[in-house]
Design a protein around this motif. Structure first.
Motif, PDB file in Angstrom:
ATOM      1  N   LYS A  89       0.596  -1.017  -0.122  1.00  0.00           N
ATOM      2  CA  LYS A  89      -0.118   0.062  -0.002  1.00  0.00           C
ATOM      3  C   LYS A  89       1.061   1.551   0.220  1.00  0.00           C
ATOM      4  N   HIS A 145      -2.059   3.301   3.432  1.00  0.00           N
ATOM      5  CA  HIS A 145      -2.207   2.822   4.428  1.00  0.00           C
ATOM      6  C   HIS A 145      -2.695   4.250   6.144  1.00  0.00           C
ATOM      7  N   THR A 157      -6.779   3.556   5.936  1.00  0.00           N
ATOM      8  CA  THR A 157      -6.620   2.820   6.310  1.00  0.00           C
ATOM      9  C   THR A 157      -6.993   2.853   7.964  1.00  0.00           C
ATOM     10  N   SER A 173      -9.593   5.142   9.116  1.00  0.00           N
ATOM     11  CA  SER A 173     -10.575   4.036   8.702  1.00  0.00           C
ATOM     12  C   SER A 173     -10.687   3.265  10.346  1.00  0.00           C
ATOM     13  N   ASP A 200      -8.367  -3.056   4.570  1.00  0.00           N
ATOM     14  CA  ASP A 200      -8.323  -2.695   5.032  1.00  0.00           C
ATOM     15  C   ASP A 200     -10.171  -2.681   5.804  1.00  0.00           C
ATOM     16  N   ASN A 216     -17.712  -0.726   4.821  1.00  0.00           N
ATOM     17  CA  ASN A 216     -16.137   0.785   4.750  1.00  0.00           C
ATOM     18  C   ASN A 216     -16.966   0.964   3.050  1.00  0.00           C
ATOM     19  N   THR A 261     -13.355   3.927   2.107  1.00  0.00           N
ATOM     20  CA  THR A 261     -11.879   3.256   1.409  1.00  0.00           C
ATOM     21  C   THR A 261     -12.240   2.642   0.571  1.00  0.00           C
ATOM     22  N   SER A 299     -10.497  -1.074  -3.926  1.00  0.00           N
ATOM     23  CA  SER A 299      -9.468   0.051  -3.054  1.00  0.00           C
ATOM     24  C   SER A 299      -9.263   0.977  -3.760  1.00  0.00           C
TER      25      SER A 299
END
Length: 436
Positions: free
Chosen positions: A113, A118, A121, A124, A258, A272, A275, A300
């Motif tokens: 990532k 990242h 992530t 989130s 994630d 989610n 993201t 993603s």
């Protein structure tokens, strides 16, 4: 309060404050505007990888697609090639976050990532844990996870635990003696929450049940428990909520992506949508209606270093009929596509069906602590279990009778009583395993 967690992310080059500000902007997009926002993000990430990622451009045949549903689905097998061949222009293994999937699907691979993705992530995860008043900088975590056993790997994880304000209980041996030690820690440390693998926390819950202990009586600071990585059955959730004394929150995530879905305070498994873009597809990779089961396929939306576009994660699930673009709800996670039992009649059944039926019989009296089921031939299954006393012939007959009525008759079972069950290198318990 000194923000050690944020600081450790920043020192590693992950711009967490920017990511949190960007994440808040996404959360602020209205329900009405969200479909348009999402379409734009999907278009942006595909265009980026088409222009900047030779692996992805070759994968889609070097041509652009007008329709999202015509884009090919990426599988784990497609990603089993050296990471440097899959990175986008401008990224190298030294400038990205690199990790390895757990391999619980049977197909492990190394992924990357970019540092912004990242950080996103983490934004989130921080946002969702905040629903339960958990702050990564100040809340103290009791962590039920595996840990590398080599010296350097072990020390590295322990340092990460310290920086992330968590205390880890390694879960490769969860005998009563070890659980006694874990309970002692709860008596002396002010934990705010528990996080870890479902099977290990359930085992601890059964230990508490056998001793008639409510954990919040000995650790009153405890607020919530998050379980992950393995199936949480409804009766286990009830047992945990009773004996931990706190709400139990079910999370579903994948290290390469994630958090995918996280139980909200209404008890729904909220997907989610900030993201990720989550789709449910049929065998021919066409979208199914909400309420219909299919393969879980995920995009993603922010990872520029490595494409995860229409990526088949290896799980089967159902999106709720009331899902919207902004608030998709995962109605049911059925299990891994790889954990399917093929029976002599040709019938295919999710391996967890066996697990579930067996569980409903052998756990009634609390004797059996945990078990796994392995399919060795079309008609032959082995059950390894840990218990205070061996299963009686009445119990084994009841198991076989129930499986015959749920699935089909004529199947053969052997039972192996064990001191401890073998977990994966990461400490996961693979509840059903087909060796076919």
């Amino acid at each position: 309060m000194f923000n050690l967690f944020h600081l450790s992310l920043k020192l590693n080059g992950f711009p967490i404050e920017k990511a949190q500000a960007d994440f808040e902007k996404i959360v602020a997009v209205s329900e009405v505007d969200y479909p348009r926002h999402l379409e734009q993000k999907k278009k942006d990430i595909v265009e980026f990888h088409f222009k900047n990622n030779a692996f992805y451009k070759e994968f889609i045949g070097g041509k652009t697609f007008d329709k999202w549903n015509d884009l090919p689905v990426l599988t784990k097998q497609d990603l089993q090639k050296p990471l440097k061949e899959r990175l986008s222009n401008g990224f190298s293994e030294k400038t990205v976050f690199v990790n390895k999937t757990s391999g619980s699907s049977g197909t492990p691979f190394v992924f990357a990532k970019d540092k912004d993705a990242h950080a996103m992530t983490w934004a989130s995860i921080i946002y969702r844990f905040g629903w339960y008043d958990i702050d990564f900088n100040t809340s103290y975590q009791a962590r039920f996870y595996g840990i590398p056993l080599d010296f350097i790997g072990y020390r590295k994880e322990r340092l990460k635990d310290f920086l992330s304000k968590r205390y880890r209980f390694p879960i490769f041996d969860l005998s009563d003696k070890v659980l006694d030690g874990i309970l002692k820690n709860f008596k002396t440390k002010k934990f705010d929450y528990i996080n870890g693998y479902t099977s290990s926390i359930v085992l601890f819950g059964k230990y508490l049940q056998a001793r008639n202990i409510i954990l919040t009586d000995v650790c009153p600071t405890l607020k919530v428990c998050m379980v992950t990585s393995e199936m949480l059955f409804e009766e286990d959730k009830m047992l945990l909520e009773k004996h931990l004394g706190v709400p139990v929150v079910n999370e579903y995530g994948a290290s390469e992506l994630d958090l995918i879905a996280f139980q909200n305070t209404k008890g729904e498994w909220q997907v989610n949508s900030e993201t990720l873009f989550v789709e449910i597809l049929d065998e021919n990779n066409r979208p199914v209606s909400n309420g219909v089961e299919g393969k879980i396929v995920i995009t993603s939306l922010y990872n520029k270093a490595h494409p995860f576009i229409r990526y088949e994660i290896g799980d089967v699930g159902i999106l709720d009929e009331k899902s919207t673009a902004k608030h998709p709800i995962l109605k049911k996670l059925i299990g891994r596509t790889s954990d399917v039992a093929i029976l002599p009649s040709g019938k295919k059944s999710p391996g967890l069906t066996f697990y579930y039926v067996t569980k409903s019989i052998i756990e009634d009296d609390g004797n059996v602590k945990e078990f796994i089921i392995r399919q060795t031939k079309l008609d032959t299954f082995e059950i390894d279990y840990v218990s205070s006393v061996a299963l009686t012939s009445e119990q084994t007959i009841a198991i076989e009778k129930a499986i015959a009525s749920y699935l089909e008759p004529g199947l053969h079972f052997t039972y192996n009583r064990k001191e401890v069950l073998k977990r994966t290198a990461r400490g996961k318990l693979k509840q059903f395993d087909s060796l076919l």
